[in-house]
Scaffold this motif. Structure first.
Motif, PDB file in Angstrom:
ATOM      1  N   GLU A 191      45.104  41.771  38.611  1.00  0.00           N
ATOM      2  CA  GLU A 191      45.681  42.507  37.485  1.00  0.00           C
ATOM      3  C   GLU A 191      44.620  43.483  36.969  1.00  0.00           C
ATOM      4  OE1 GLU A 191      47.825  41.885  33.155  1.00  0.00           O
ATOM      5  OE2 GLU A 191      46.840  40.184  34.101  1.00  0.00           O
ATOM      6  N   ILE A 192      45.010  44.731  36.785  1.00  0.00           N
ATOM      7  CA  ILE A 192      44.099  45.761  36.291  1.00  0.00           C
ATOM      8  C   ILE A 192      44.631  46.210  34.928  1.00  0.00           C
ATOM      9  CG2 ILE A 192      43.118  48.039  36.717  1.00  0.00           C
ATOM     10  CD1 ILE A 192      43.635  47.465  39.738  1.00  0.00           C
ATOM     11  N   PRO A 193      43.850  45.961  33.865  1.00  0.00           N
ATOM     12  CA  PRO A 193      44.353  46.244  32.513  1.00  0.00           C
ATOM     13  C   PRO A 193      44.263  47.718  32.117  1.00  0.00           C
ATOM     14  CG  PRO A 193      42.177  45.290  32.378  1.00  0.00           C
ATOM     15  CD  PRO A 193      42.549  45.305  33.843  1.00  0.00           C
ATOM     16  N   TRP A 194      44.683  48.604  33.002  1.00  0.00           N
ATOM     17  CA  TRP A 194      44.716  50.045  32.759  1.00  0.00           C
ATOM     18  C   TRP A 194      46.010  50.585  33.357  1.00  0.00           C
ATOM     19  CZ3 TRP A 194      40.955  52.879  30.279  1.00  0.00           C
ATOM     20  CH2 TRP A 194      39.750  52.223  30.042  1.00  0.00           C
ATOM     21  N   GLY A 195      46.527  51.604  32.751  1.00  0.00           N
ATOM     22  CA  GLY A 195      47.701  52.267  33.313  1.00  0.00           C
ATOM     23  C   GLY A 195      47.292  53.301  34.339  1.00  0.00           C
ATOM     24  N   ASP A 205      34.402  62.007  36.824  1.00  0.00           N
ATOM     25  CA  ASP A 205      34.076  60.776  36.104  1.00  0.00           C
ATOM     26  C   ASP A 205      34.731  59.574  36.782  1.00  0.00           C
ATOM     27  OD1 ASP A 205      32.638  62.181  34.164  1.00  0.00           O
ATOM     28  OD2 ASP A 205      34.446  62.500  32.960  1.00  0.00           O
ATOM     29  N   HIS A 206      34.008  58.460  36.849  1.00  0.00           N
ATOM     30  CA  HIS A 206      34.508  57.222  37.445  1.00  0.00           C
ATOM     31  C   HIS A 206      34.376  56.087  36.439  1.00  0.00           C
ATOM     32  CE1 HIS A 206      33.449  59.682  40.926  1.00  0.00           C
ATOM     33  NE2 HIS A 206      34.421  59.044  41.542  1.00  0.00           N
ATOM     34  N   GLU A 207      35.396  55.259  36.373  1.00  0.00           N
ATOM     35  CA  GLU A 207      35.375  54.106  35.483  1.00  0.00           C
ATOM     36  C   GLU A 207      35.711  52.859  36.291  1.00  0.00           C
ATOM     37  OE1 GLU A 207      37.026  52.867  31.122  1.00  0.00           O
ATOM     38  OE2 GLU A 207      37.185  54.918  31.847  1.00  0.00           O
ATOM     39  N   LEU A 208      34.851  51.856  36.173  1.00  0.00           N
ATOM     40  CA  LEU A 208      35.076  50.597  36.876  1.00  0.00           C
ATOM     41  C   LEU A 208      36.224  49.849  36.198  1.00  0.00           C
ATOM     42  CD1 LEU A 208      34.208  48.625  39.084  1.00  0.00           C
ATOM     43  CD2 LEU A 208      32.547  47.685  37.465  1.00  0.00           C
ATOM     44  N   LEU A 209      37.280  49.536  36.969  1.00  0.00           N
ATOM     45  CA  LEU A 209      38.477  48.904  36.422  1.00  0.00           C
ATOM     46  C   LEU A 209      38.569  47.424  36.748  1.00  0.00           C
ATOM     47  CD1 LEU A 209      41.104  51.646  37.357  1.00  0.00           C
ATOM     48  CD2 LEU A 209      39.698  51.478  35.286  1.00  0.00           C
ATOM     49  N   ALA A 210      38.104  47.022  37.924  1.00  0.00           N
ATOM     50  CA  ALA A 210      38.215  45.621  38.339  1.00  0.00           C
ATOM     51  C   ALA A 210      37.252  45.357  39.486  1.00  0.00           C
ATOM     52  CB  ALA A 210      39.646  45.303  38.779  1.00  0.00           C
ATOM     53  N   GLY A 213      50.558  50.171  30.669  1.00  0.00           N
ATOM     54  CA  GLY A 213      49.144  49.967  30.381  1.00  0.00           C
ATOM     55  C   GLY A 213      48.476  48.960  31.291  1.00  0.00           C
ATOM     56  N   ARG A 214      49.088  48.664  32.431  1.00  0.00           N
ATOM     57  CA  ARG A 214      48.489  47.759  33.420  1.00  0.00           C
ATOM     58  C   ARG A 214      49.126  47.999  34.773  1.00  0.00           C
ATOM     59  NH1 ARG A 214      47.717  43.125  31.320  1.00  0.00           N
ATOM     60  NH2 ARG A 214      48.283  43.838  29.285  1.00  0.00           N
ATOM     61  N   MET A 215      48.416  47.542  35.799  1.00  0.00           N
ATOM     62  CA  MET A 215      48.929  47.635  37.163  1.00  0.00           C
ATOM     63  C   MET A 215      48.384  46.451  37.936  1.00  0.00           C
ATOM     64  SD  MET A 215      46.746  50.917  38.428  1.00  0.00           S
ATOM     65  CE  MET A 215      45.373  51.346  37.362  1.00  0.00           C
ATOM     66  N   TYR A 216      48.925  46.245  39.133  1.00  0.00           N
ATOM     67  CA  TYR A 216      48.535  45.104  39.958  1.00  0.00           C
ATOM     68  C   TYR A 216      48.195  45.588  41.356  1.00  0.00           C
ATOM     69  CZ  TYR A 216      50.595  42.623  36.099  1.00  0.00           C
ATOM     70  OH  TYR A 216      50.879  42.175  34.835  1.00  0.00           O
TER      71      TYR A 216
END
Length: 109
Positions: free
Chosen positions: A71-75, A53-58, A26-29
């Motif tokens: 750190e990106i709080p998405w998988g 669709d686009h979602e802003l992650l960081a 559920g996260r990546m770097y």
């Protein structure tokens, strides 16, 4: 342990930038070096894309010497691909100028 290192692609063979992802965590770097400053009034945005669709992650600006550690709080498994774009700092609704990209599922070696 168990994480994948996924290179992020730039057409001109620019800075060393990659994602470290642990499937199911559920996260990546996002990490790298030599990343240029985005310019006055601009930042880098990391976008997750699913179809159209686009979602802003960081959002980030490189540290001294172009160092990046975000750190990106998405998988990674939540998206078809990731895009890193130079965008206005006031936040656009979609990626503005994409510099780097990666497919979310790396090719099998």
């Amino acid at each position: 342990p168990g994480s994948e290192r996924i290179s992020v692609t730039e057409d001109d063979g620019g800075p060393n930038l990659y994602l470290a992802s642990l499937p199911g965590a559920g996260r990546m770097y996002l990490m790298g070096s030599g990343v240029p400053q985005p310019g006055e009034g601009r930042v880098y945005h990391v976008w997750g894309a699913r179809g159209r669709d686009h979602e802003l992650l960081a959002e980030f600006v490189p540290l001294d010497e172009g160092l990046v550690a975000v750190e990106i709080p998405w998988g990674l498994e939540s998206f078809d691909r990731l895009l890193i774009a130079v965008d206005p700092s006031d936040g656009p609704g979609r990626p503005h100028r994409v510099r780097w990209w990666t497919p979310a599922t790396p090719a099998e070696a």
